[in-house]
Design a protein around this motif. Structure first.
Motif, PDB file in Angstrom:
ATOM      1  N   GLU A 196     -15.339 -18.411   1.822  1.00 15.92           N
ATOM      2  CA  GLU A 196     -14.716 -17.769   0.655  1.00 15.92           C
ATOM      3  C   GLU A 196     -13.190 -17.784   0.772  1.00 15.92           C
ATOM      4  N   GLN A 197     -12.684 -17.532   1.965  1.00 16.84           N
ATOM      5  CA  GLN A 197     -11.235 -17.552   2.174  1.00 16.84           C
ATOM      6  C   GLN A 197     -10.673 -18.968   2.034  1.00 16.84           C
ATOM      7  N   ILE A 198     -11.439 -19.959   2.439  1.00 15.15           N
ATOM      8  CA  ILE A 198     -11.017 -21.345   2.233  1.00 15.15           C
ATOM      9  C   ILE A 198     -10.913 -21.635   0.738  1.00 15.15           C
ATOM     10  N   ARG A 199     -11.919 -21.229   0.008  1.00 17.63           N
ATOM     11  CA  ARG A 199     -11.904 -21.477  -1.440  1.00 17.63           C
ATOM     12  C   ARG A 199     -10.745 -20.755  -2.109  1.00 17.63           C
ATOM     13  N   ASP A 200     -10.483 -19.522  -1.710  1.00 22.07           N
ATOM     14  CA  ASP A 200      -9.357 -18.779  -2.280  1.00 22.07           C
ATOM     15  C   ASP A 200      -8.032 -19.482  -1.986  1.00 22.07           C
ATOM     16  N   ALA A 201      -7.920 -20.041  -0.794  1.00 24.49           N
ATOM     17  CA  ALA A 201      -6.689 -20.745  -0.417  1.00 24.49           C
ATOM     18  C   ALA A 201      -6.469 -21.972  -1.288  1.00 24.49           C
ATOM     19  N   VAL A 202      -7.546 -22.705  -1.539  1.00 23.37           N
ATOM     20  CA  VAL A 202      -7.417 -23.905  -2.374  1.00 23.37           C
ATOM     21  C   VAL A 202      -7.087 -23.511  -3.812  1.00 23.37           C
ATOM     22  N   GLU A 203      -7.705 -22.452  -4.303  1.00 25.61           N
ATOM     23  CA  GLU A 203      -7.382 -21.974  -5.652  1.00 25.61           C
ATOM     24  C   GLU A 203      -5.913 -21.585  -5.750  1.00 25.61           C
ATOM     25  N   ALA A 204      -5.355 -21.056  -4.652  1.00 27.69           N
ATOM     26  CA  ALA A 204      -3.950 -20.632  -4.646  1.00 27.69           C
ATOM     27  C   ALA A 204      -2.991 -21.807  -4.501  1.00 27.69           C
ATOM     28  N   GLY A 205      -3.515 -22.987  -4.112  1.00 21.89           N
ATOM     29  CA  GLY A 205      -2.645 -24.160  -4.052  1.00 21.89           C
ATOM     30  C   GLY A 205      -2.686 -24.966  -2.773  1.00 21.89           C
ATOM     31  N   ALA A 206      -3.459 -24.546  -1.760  1.00 24.04           N
ATOM     32  CA  ALA A 206      -3.555 -25.339  -0.529  1.00 24.04           C
ATOM     33  C   ALA A 206      -4.099 -26.725  -0.861  1.00 24.04           C
ATOM     34  N   ARG A 207      -3.514 -27.769  -0.235  1.00 20.81           N
ATOM     35  CA  ARG A 207      -3.867 -29.136  -0.610  1.00 20.81           C
ATOM     36  C   ARG A 207      -4.308 -30.013   0.552  1.00 20.81           C
ATOM     37  N   MET A 208      -4.188 -29.533   1.764  1.00 16.55           N
ATOM     38  CA  MET A 208      -4.396 -30.408   2.912  1.00 16.55           C
ATOM     39  C   MET A 208      -5.120 -29.678   4.035  1.00 16.55           C
ATOM     40  N   SER A 209      -5.856 -30.442   4.833  1.00 14.21           N
ATOM     41  CA  SER A 209      -6.440 -29.925   6.072  1.00 14.21           C
ATOM     42  C   SER A 209      -5.703 -30.561   7.241  1.00 14.21           C
ATOM     43  N   THR A 210      -5.150 -29.734   8.111  1.00 15.59           N
ATOM     44  CA  THR A 210      -4.420 -30.240   9.276  1.00 15.59           C
ATOM     45  C   THR A 210      -5.393 -30.597  10.388  1.00 15.59           C
ATOM     46  N   HIS A 211      -5.261 -31.821  10.909  1.00 16.28           N
ATOM     47  CA  HIS A 211      -6.147 -32.395  11.952  1.00 16.28           C
ATOM     48  C   HIS A 211      -7.557 -31.804  11.876  1.00 16.28           C
ATOM     49  N   LEU A 212      -8.220 -32.095  10.781  1.00 11.12           N
ATOM     50  CA  LEU A 212      -9.563 -31.570  10.524  1.00 11.12           C
ATOM     51  C   LEU A 212     -10.509 -31.944  11.664  1.00 11.12           C
ATOM     52  N   GLY A 213     -11.259 -30.949  12.134  1.00 10.78           N
ATOM     53  CA  GLY A 213     -12.190 -31.152  13.235  1.00 10.78           C
ATOM     54  C   GLY A 213     -11.626 -30.771  14.584  1.00 10.78           C
ATOM     55  N   ASN A 214     -10.317 -30.565  14.644  1.00 10.92           N
ATOM     56  CA  ASN A 214      -9.672 -30.092  15.867  1.00 10.92           C
ATOM     57  C   ASN A 214      -9.013 -28.750  15.577  1.00 10.92           C
ATOM     58  N   GLY A 215      -8.686 -28.008  16.645  1.00 12.29           N
ATOM     59  CA  GLY A 215      -8.186 -26.661  16.434  1.00 12.29           C
ATOM     60  C   GLY A 215      -9.278 -25.790  15.837  1.00 12.29           C
ATOM     61  N   ALA A 216     -10.451 -25.823  16.462  1.00 15.26           N
ATOM     62  CA  ALA A 216     -11.617 -25.116  15.923  1.00 15.26           C
ATOM     63  C   ALA A 216     -12.428 -24.518  17.081  1.00 15.26           C
ATOM     64  N   HIS A 217     -13.372 -23.639  16.741  1.00 16.49           N
ATOM     65  CA  HIS A 217     -14.276 -23.093  17.738  1.00 16.49           C
ATOM     66  C   HIS A 217     -15.124 -24.204  18.349  1.00 16.49           C
ATOM     67  N   LEU A 218     -15.509 -24.028  19.607  1.00 13.52           N
ATOM     68  CA  LEU A 218     -16.425 -24.984  20.224  1.00 13.52           C
ATOM     69  C   LEU A 218     -17.812 -24.884  19.611  1.00 13.52           C
ATOM     70  N   MET A 219     -18.201 -23.673  19.177  1.00 12.64           N
ATOM     71  CA  MET A 219     -19.508 -23.455  18.571  1.00 12.64           C
ATOM     72  C   MET A 219     -19.319 -22.811  17.206  1.00 12.64           C
ATOM     73  N   LEU A 220     -20.041 -23.334  16.201  1.00 15.78           N
ATOM     74  CA  LEU A 220     -19.957 -22.824  14.840  1.00 15.78           C
ATOM     75  C   LEU A 220     -21.365 -22.656  14.270  1.00 15.78           C
ATOM     76  N   PRO A 221     -21.524 -21.748  13.291  1.00 17.76           N
ATOM     77  CA  PRO A 221     -22.790 -21.733  12.550  1.00 17.76           C
ATOM     78  C   PRO A 221     -23.003 -23.111  11.916  1.00 17.76           C
TER      79      PRO A 221
END
Length: 397
Positions: A196-221
């Motif tokens: 939901e926070q990702i969607r809100d960010a894009v609605e507000a104008g975010a346009r890019m994902s920085t090094h997608l897939g890195n800078g993340a948790h080792l384990m995710l749902p």
């Protein structure tokens, strides 16, 4: 007026380019020349994320304006004609000093100013959680602060053009909207945000994902999570590090297929890029190893990366060698597409009236060798004129 002959990176056919007043005046087919003895010609490479290069670091303070000049010039041998010096999470004073020094360097030298398309501020408005925070210091992580950012932007003389943040903070959407209204590209990165926070960010104008897939948790749902959400949103451009170490081929393949022409290649190079293989002690006190294969990892634990040490030609070659895409697309990912995202003149690629930011290179199917780099119609790097000869980017086996 200058005339250059080579193989067009998109068509694979011989062409002649006429350059006048820093721009491409004319492009003509050159069927009379054999392609075998001609270099390839592509638009200059554009790197949205450079932390340092060849032992010079934008995040070890203090640094002088001369360092900015030297990095800009050194990057020409990697075919980079435009880039974004990247300042990561640090104290308020340190960030201010860093962006001020970069701005001063641009005011001192026209070629430095032409090469630096803007400053990328990566943090401190990122996730405080281990994993998403990456190597950023927890001590200085904080929520988005518009008043503080304006102070930094004033010190930077308006040159902060990209901001990477996590939208998990209260008030992040308002901050993103203000950045967007000011013409700043907002990127989502180092985040633990909910979908939901990702969607809100894009609605507000975010346009890019920085090094997608890195800078993340080792384990995710398995789902939902912030990676799926960014992949699924067609409004987000995705930057990836394709050095062969940060992301497996399967992830790169998925990003390229899902994002299409909105997939961008970045180096995210740290200051040890361009250095010889060996063991180094970093400014944060840790020992790291740069292997002959190009991997940068913590000493004693090859499984933990210590940053990216490879430049864009390496990433281009990796994508092509692994058959994830063809050379024209890979080169576009590192030149035309980032220019399009941040609205640089280079978005027009090799076309009449476009800036004459060009790279002449050799490509043998395994590696790229930069032969010549041209910025605004002027040769700024020629491999045959440099001590040590060509700078090559060999692929992983």
């Amino acid at each position: 007026m200058t005339r250059i002959e080579g193989i067009h990176f998109q068509t694979g056919k011989p062409v002649s380019l006429t350059i006048e007043n820093g721009r491409i005046k004319e492009i003509e087919a050159n069927a009379g020349r054999m392609g075998g003895n001609l270099p390839w010609i592509g638009p200059g490479l554009v790197d949205l994320q450079i932390n340092g290069y060849n032992g010079m670091d934008f995040n070890t303070l203090p640094f002088e304006e001369e360092l900015v000049h030297r990095v800009s010039q050194s990057l020409w041998k990697a075919g980079v004609t435009s880039y974004f010096p990247t300042i990561i999470t640090n104290s308020d004073e340190a960030v201010c000093d860093a962006v001020r020094t970069i701005a001063r360097a641009c005011s001192q030298d026209g070629r430095t100013a032409a090469s630096i398309a803007g400053i990328h501020l990566e943090g401190p408005f990122i996730s405080p959680e281990d994993g998403p925070r990456g190597a950023h210091s927890r001590k200085y992580v904080k929520p988005p602060d518009w008043a503080l950012f304006q102070q930094w932007q004033e010190a930077a003389q308006g040159k902060i053009k990209i901001v990477t943040l996590s939208p998990e903070w209260p008030g992040a959407a308002d901050f993103i909207a203000k950045c967007t209204e000011s013409g700043i590209t907002v990127a989502i990165g180092h985040t633990a945000a909910t979908p939901e926070q990702i969607r809100d960010a894009v609605e507000a104008g975010a346009r890019m994902s920085t090094h997608l897939g890195n800078g993340a948790h080792l384990m995710l749902p398995r789902h939902p999570n912030y990676l799926w959400e960014q992949l699924a949103d067609d409004r987000l451009w995705a930057c990836v590090i394709a050095d062969g170490f940060h992301l497996p081929e399967s992830v790169l393949k998925v990003v390229l297929r899902v994002k299409g022409k909105q997939a961008i290649l970045v180096s995210d190079a740290v200051y040890l890029s361009g250095m010889k293989p060996g063991e180094y002690k970093t400014h944060i006190g840790g020992k790291v190893v740069l292997t002959p294969a190009g991997k940068l990892h913590l000493t004693g634990n090859p499984g933990l990366l210590a940053g990216s040490a490879q430049m864009l030609p390496w990433g281009i070659a990796h994508l092509v060698k692994k058959k994830l895409c063809r050379l024209p697309e890979a080169w576009e990912m590192a030149s035309i597409r980032p220019s399009e995202l941040v609205d640089l003149p280079g978005k027009h690629g090799l076309s009449t009236n476009a800036p004459a930011d060009l790279v002449l290179f050799e490509w043998n199917g395994d590696q790229i060798a930069i032969l010549q780099t041209i910025k605004n119609g002027q040769t700024v790097y020629g491999a045959d004129e440099m001590k040590g000869g060509e700078q090559s980017w060999e692929l992983l086996s």
